[in-house]
Design an enzyme around this catalytic site. Structure first.
Site, PDB file in Angstrom:
ATOM      1  N   ASP A  55       0.965  -1.072   0.042  1.00 48.87           N
ATOM      2  CA  ASP A  55      -0.365  -0.023  -0.108  1.00 48.87           C
ATOM      3  C   ASP A  55       1.051   1.308  -0.010  1.00 48.87           C
ATOM      4  OD1 ASP A  55      -1.697   2.121   0.256  1.00 48.87           O
ATOM      5  OD2 ASP A  55      -2.572   1.291   2.289  1.00 48.87           O
ATOM      6  N   ASN A  82       2.457   5.111 -10.444  1.00 50.99           N
ATOM      7  CA  ASN A  82       1.450   5.253 -11.352  1.00 50.99           C
ATOM      8  C   ASN A  82       0.409   5.157 -10.494  1.00 50.99           C
ATOM      9  OD1 ASN A  82      -0.384   4.685 -13.653  1.00 50.99           O
ATOM     10  ND2 ASN A  82      -0.569   2.666 -12.402  1.00 50.99           N
ATOM     11  N   TYR A 146      -9.148  15.818  -7.195  1.00 47.31           N
ATOM     12  CA  TYR A 146      -8.287  15.075  -8.047  1.00 47.31           C
ATOM     13  C   TYR A 146      -7.221  15.879  -8.874  1.00 47.31           C
ATOM     14  CZ  TYR A 146      -6.653  11.985 -12.107  1.00 47.31           C
ATOM     15  OH  TYR A 146      -5.841  11.274 -12.944  1.00 47.31           O
ATOM     16  N   LYS A 150      -2.979  15.920  -8.552  1.00 47.95           N
ATOM     17  CA  LYS A 150      -2.292  15.602  -9.822  1.00 47.95           C
ATOM     18  C   LYS A 150      -1.388  17.050 -10.023  1.00 47.95           C
ATOM     19  CE  LYS A 150      -3.041  11.306 -10.919  1.00 47.95           C
ATOM     20  NZ  LYS A 150      -2.028  10.402 -10.952  1.00 47.95           N
TER      21      LYS A 150
END
Length: 253
Positions: A55, A82, A146, A150
């Protein structure tokens, strides 16, 4: 030798398969052993791929995984960060559990895995490739959290490229909409209401394939990218080349 996080499906699986095709020993890291094993089974013939449950949002857990991987295989050349989660919602609508899930995976996960890998990457003069998103470079509707995560990954890439460039390279790829899940394939299929709107915005007129993103990751991981550091490559069919305006000169007859 390469480690790919979030390798149980989608982009992570495609990246693991491409690196294995290129001759890397690849360790696939994720939280679900069954999906990791499926990625291995679907990999190229003769691939040297190993599922490893871990994890990334748990610093102690991912550090133990990376250390054991480096000990078993003798080195670590490439880390591909990723692993990521995308849950839609505006600032006033998204629930806090979803917000924390994205922050812990998309930001903490990259930070923690990179921290764990750095000592081993220094020894091998290796590299990190972070998988961001066009949402890190431009805004999306209904993706406030989100996009935040990012965006953080983008500037973390920059900072690490500065801090560690004498020892390792740190770069990022930023995929646009990619056919990495059945949900996306169904949503963008011809005949859906979303398809013409999507095609109108993307200069190449189509979404990406996971293998196309994986190819850019493989390039950044390899020796041909030996003087690239702190680079951000959109893999988006030209989407981020646009100012967002539709084609005013395209008239359908």
């Amino acid at each position: 030798m390469a480690v790919v996080t979030g390798a149980g499906s989608g982009l992570g699986a495609a990246i693991a398969h491409r690196l294995a095709t290129d001759g890397y020993t690849v360790v696939l890291v994720g939280r679900t052993e069954a999906t990791l094993r499926q990625t291995v089974q679907e990999g190229p013939d003769g691939a040297d791929m190993h599922p490893w449950v871990g994890d990334v949002s748990d610093l102690a857990a991912i550090t133990a995984v990376i250390d054991r991987v480096a000990e078993r295989f003798g080195r670590l050349d490439v880390l591909v960060n990723n692993a990521g989660v995308a849950i839609p919602g505006t600032v006033d609508q998204i629930d806090m559990d979803s917000y924390r899930t994205m922050m812990s995976t998309n930001v903490d996960g990259v930070f923690f895995a990179s921290r764990a890998a750095l000592p081993h990457l220094r020894t091998a003069r290796g590299c990190i490739v972070n998988v961001g998103s066009v949402g890190a470079l431009r805004g999306d509707w209904c993706q406030a959290a989100y996009n935040t995560t990012k965006g953080a990954l983008t500037n973390l890439t920059n900072a690490m490229a500065l801090d560690h460039g004498r020892e390792i390279r740190v770069n990022a790829v930023h995929p646009g909409v990619t056919l990495s899940s059945q949900f996306i394939r169904d949503a963008l299929a011809e005949g859906t209401s979303l398809h013409p709107r999507f095609v109108d915005r993307v200069p190449m007129g189509r979404p990406g394939e996971p293998a196309e993103v994986a190819a850019v990751v493989a390039f950044l991981a390899g020796s041909d990218a030996g003087f690239l550091n702190g680079v951000h490559i959109p893999v988006d069919g030209g989407l981020t080349a646009s100012n967002g305006q539709t084609n005013l000169y395209k008239i359908d007859h």
